[in-house]
Design a protein around this motif. Structure first.
Motif, short mmCIF file in Angstrom:
data_model
loop_
_atom_site.label_atom_id
_atom_site.label_comp_id
_atom_site.label_asym_id
_atom_site.label_seq_id
_atom_site.Cartn_x
_atom_site.Cartn_y
_atom_site.Cartn_z
N THR A 29 67.65 2.38 48.96
CA THR A 29 66.54 2.28 49.50
C THR A 29 65.49 2.50 48.10
O THR A 29 64.13 1.98 48.25
N PHE A 30 65.73 3.35 47.61
CA PHE A 30 64.67 3.89 46.20
C PHE A 30 64.40 2.63 45.45
O PHE A 30 63.47 2.26 44.96
N VAL A 31 65.58 1.82 45.18
CA VAL A 31 65.31 0.61 44.22
C VAL A 31 64.50 -0.49 45.10
O VAL A 31 63.64 -0.99 44.55
N ALA A 32 64.97 -0.55 46.28
CA ALA A 32 64.37 -1.95 47.07
C ALA A 32 62.92 -1.19 47.43
O ALA A 32 61.97 -2.21 47.44
N ALA A 33 62.83 -0.08 47.71
CA ALA A 33 61.21 0.32 47.97
C ALA A 33 60.24 0.45 46.70
O ALA A 33 59.12 -0.26 47.03
N LYS A 34 60.68 0.64 45.74
CA LYS A 34 59.96 0.49 44.58
C LYS A 34 59.82 -0.91 44.24
O LYS A 34 58.49 -1.22 43.96
N ALA A 35 60.63 -1.82 44.27
CA ALA A 35 60.45 -3.23 44.30
C ALA A 35 59.55 -3.73 45.32
O ALA A 35 58.87 -4.70 45.09
N GLY A 36 59.70 -3.35 46.55
CA GLY A 36 58.84 -4.00 47.60
C GLY A 36 57.36 -3.45 47.52
O GLY A 36 56.42 -4.01 48.20
N LEU A 37 57.24 -2.36 47.08
CA LEU A 37 56.00 -1.96 47.15
C LEU A 37 54.67 -2.47 46.08
O LEU A 37 53.73 -2.24 46.24
N ALA A 38 55.50 -3.53 45.33
CA ALA A 38 54.44 -4.41 44.48
C ALA A 38 53.93 -5.54 45.54
O ALA A 38 52.92 -6.04 45.19
N TYR A 39 54.61 -5.46 46.58
CA TYR A 39 54.06 -6.69 47.64
C TYR A 39 53.51 -6.22 48.99
O TYR A 39 52.85 -6.98 49.62
N PHE A 40 53.86 -5.09 49.45
CA PHE A 40 53.43 -4.68 50.73
C PHE A 40 52.71 -3.49 50.38
O PHE A 40 53.04 -2.36 49.59
N PRO A 41 51.62 -3.10 51.34
CA PRO A 41 50.91 -1.86 51.47
C PRO A 41 52.16 -0.58 51.90
O PRO A 41 52.97 -1.18 52.76
N PRO A 42 52.06 0.41 51.51
CA PRO A 42 53.25 1.37 51.73
C PRO A 42 53.81 1.62 53.28
O PRO A 42 54.89 1.66 53.61
N LEU A 43 52.61 2.04 54.04
CA LEU A 43 52.97 2.24 55.30
C LEU A 43 53.04 1.00 56.13
O LEU A 43 53.98 1.13 57.13
N LEU A 44 52.62 0.06 55.89
CA LEU A 44 53.05 -1.51 56.64
C LEU A 44 54.42 -1.80 56.07
O LEU A 44 55.18 -2.25 57.13
N PHE A 45 54.80 -1.61 54.78
CA PHE A 45 56.00 -1.70 54.39
C PHE A 45 57.08 -0.88 55.34
O PHE A 45 58.11 -1.60 55.97
N VAL A 46 56.91 0.27 55.53
CA VAL A 46 57.91 1.03 56.48
C VAL A 46 57.69 0.79 57.76
O VAL A 46 58.84 0.63 58.55
N ALA A 47 56.70 0.32 58.48
CA ALA A 47 56.52 -0.09 59.64
C ALA A 47 57.08 -1.32 59.89
O ALA A 47 57.95 -1.58 60.90
N LEU A 48 57.21 -2.36 58.95
CA LEU A 48 57.93 -3.58 59.05
C LEU A 48 59.33 -3.50 59.00
O LEU A 48 60.20 -4.08 59.82
N ARG A 49 59.72 -2.36 58.15
CA ARG A 49 61.31 -2.18 58.05
C ARG A 49 61.54 -1.55 59.57
O ARG A 49 62.69 -1.88 59.74
N PHE A 50 60.90 -0.66 60.25
CA PHE A 50 61.28 -0.12 61.33
C PHE A 50 61.36 -1.13 62.32
O PHE A 50 62.27 -1.26 63.40
N ASP A 51 60.46 -2.08 62.27
CA ASP A 51 60.50 -3.48 63.43
C ASP A 51 61.79 -4.11 63.41
O ASP A 51 62.56 -4.44 64.18
N ILE A 52 62.37 -4.43 61.90
CA ILE A 52 63.31 -5.22 61.83
C ILE A 52 64.70 -4.42 62.30
O ILE A 52 65.60 -4.93 62.98
N ALA A 53 64.63 -3.08 61.82
CA ALA A 53 65.75 -2.15 62.12
C ALA A 53 66.21 -2.10 63.52
O ALA A 53 67.05 -2.00 64.24
N ALA A 54 64.76 -1.74 64.18
CA ALA A 54 64.80 -1.54 65.94
C ALA A 54 65.45 -2.73 66.40
O ALA A 54 66.08 -2.49 67.34
#
Length: 316
Positions: free
Chosen positions: A20-45
């Motif tokens: 998660t730490f590696v993927a989060a650091k990479a993804g934060l270059a493309y996503f706003p942080p809270l929206l990144f987390v929210a979309l993550r939960f959408d997919i996981a849900a």
């Protein structure tokens, strides 16, 4: 079989969450942080709800008590929602290494909450020694710079720390609730709660979907944190918590920095120093101390007569 199952859950949770730490650091270059987390939960849900719908009966899926609701809310609000929201926001300004060691304070915080909330869940002397040895190993692996740790970005390290606090508190509340739902079903109900919480926080903070930069790397990062470090990791992690309790279950966060470091080497071209290898060995010693306690307890439960005879011989 119980020990093997716990070990399998531990390894799976460590590997999946560690990335998660590696993927989060990479993804934060493309996503706003809270929206990144929210979309993550959408997919996981979506993934986890489909899984439990296909593998569980209707009776097993339905919350039937206040304890079930408390367990779902503790999981969705604290362990998944707030813990990840704080982590992703903090990682905008904190390196993956420092974030990993700050978040690995989770196992130290858990016994503190357990002492207050749980009457019969305490850490033994041997467990405390093993935990502290493991924490030393984590420090050797991540090798934080004390000057930077207390420097100008201390606020953001504090944000990551709040994620560790939320996670530790939530796992103890799950144990206290003692829900009759399986850990997988409880997590499937909790993920939509986490998604609503983080989507709301994202909207209030002014984040917008238009700010996302869609690239292949962004899709890979989101897919990993949603499916692998999301649905699959939560099945393993919350299953482990149900098996061994929050104090020992949260020791996965000692292994997470190892996985994050190795992931950085494999994917980001980072190097491993000799001190890091010493840290890996130190963490292994800490785990061995903790495992010896669990193994001794299981042997005593399965073979009480043999243990009693050995104890009597020692006394003689």
């Amino acid at each position: 079989m119980g020990t093997r199952r716990r070990l399998a859950l531990f390894v799976a949770a460590s590997l999946l969450l560690g990335g998660t730490f590696v993927a989060a650091k990479a993804g934060l270059a493309y996503f706003p942080p809270l929206l990144f987390v929210a979309l993550r939960f959408d997919i996981a849900a979506v993934a986890l709800l489909a899984y439990v719908a296909a593998t569980s009966s209707r009776a097993a899926l339905r919350p039937t008590s206040v304890r079930d609701i408390v367990g779902i809310l503790a999981t969705g609000v604290f362990v998944i929602g707030l813990a990840n929201a704080f982590l992703f926001v903090g990682q905008q300004h904190v390196s993956s290494g420092v974030a990993a060691i700050v978040f690995s304070l989770n196992p130290i915080l858990t016994p503190v909450f357990a002492m207050v909330v749980l009457a019969n869940d305490r850490l033994s002397t041997r467990g405390a020694v093993g935990m502290l040895v493991g924490l030393v190993g984590v420090g050797l692996v991540v090798q934080p710079d004390p000057a930077n740790l207390l420097g100008g970005d201390a606020l953001w390290k504090g944000v990551v720390f709040m994620g560790a606090v939320a996670g530790a508190l939530g796992t103890v509340l799950i144990r206290w609730a003692d829900s009759d739902l399986s850990s997988t079903v409880r997590t499937a109900w909790a993920l939509p709660v986490s998604a609503l919480l983080t989507h709301g926080a994202s909207f209030v903070s002014g984040e917008r979907i238009a700010a996302i930069t869609w690239t292949p790397s962004a899709v890979v990062a989101l897919g990993y944190v949603g499916i692998f470090a999301g649905a699959m990791a939560y099945i393993a992690y919350f299953g482990l918590l149900d098996e061994v309790g929050p104090i020992h279950g949260n020791l996965v966060f000692y292994a997470v920095p190892i996985v994050a470091t190795l992931g950085g080497v494999a994917l980001l071209g980072e190097s491993i120093s000799a001190l890091t290898l010493v840290g890996f060995a130190t963490i292994f010693v800490g785990f061995a101390i903790l495992a010896s306690e669990s193994i001794a307890a299981e042997v005593a439960e399965r073979y009480p007569v043999v243990v009693a005879r050995m104890a009597s011989k020692d006394l003689v």
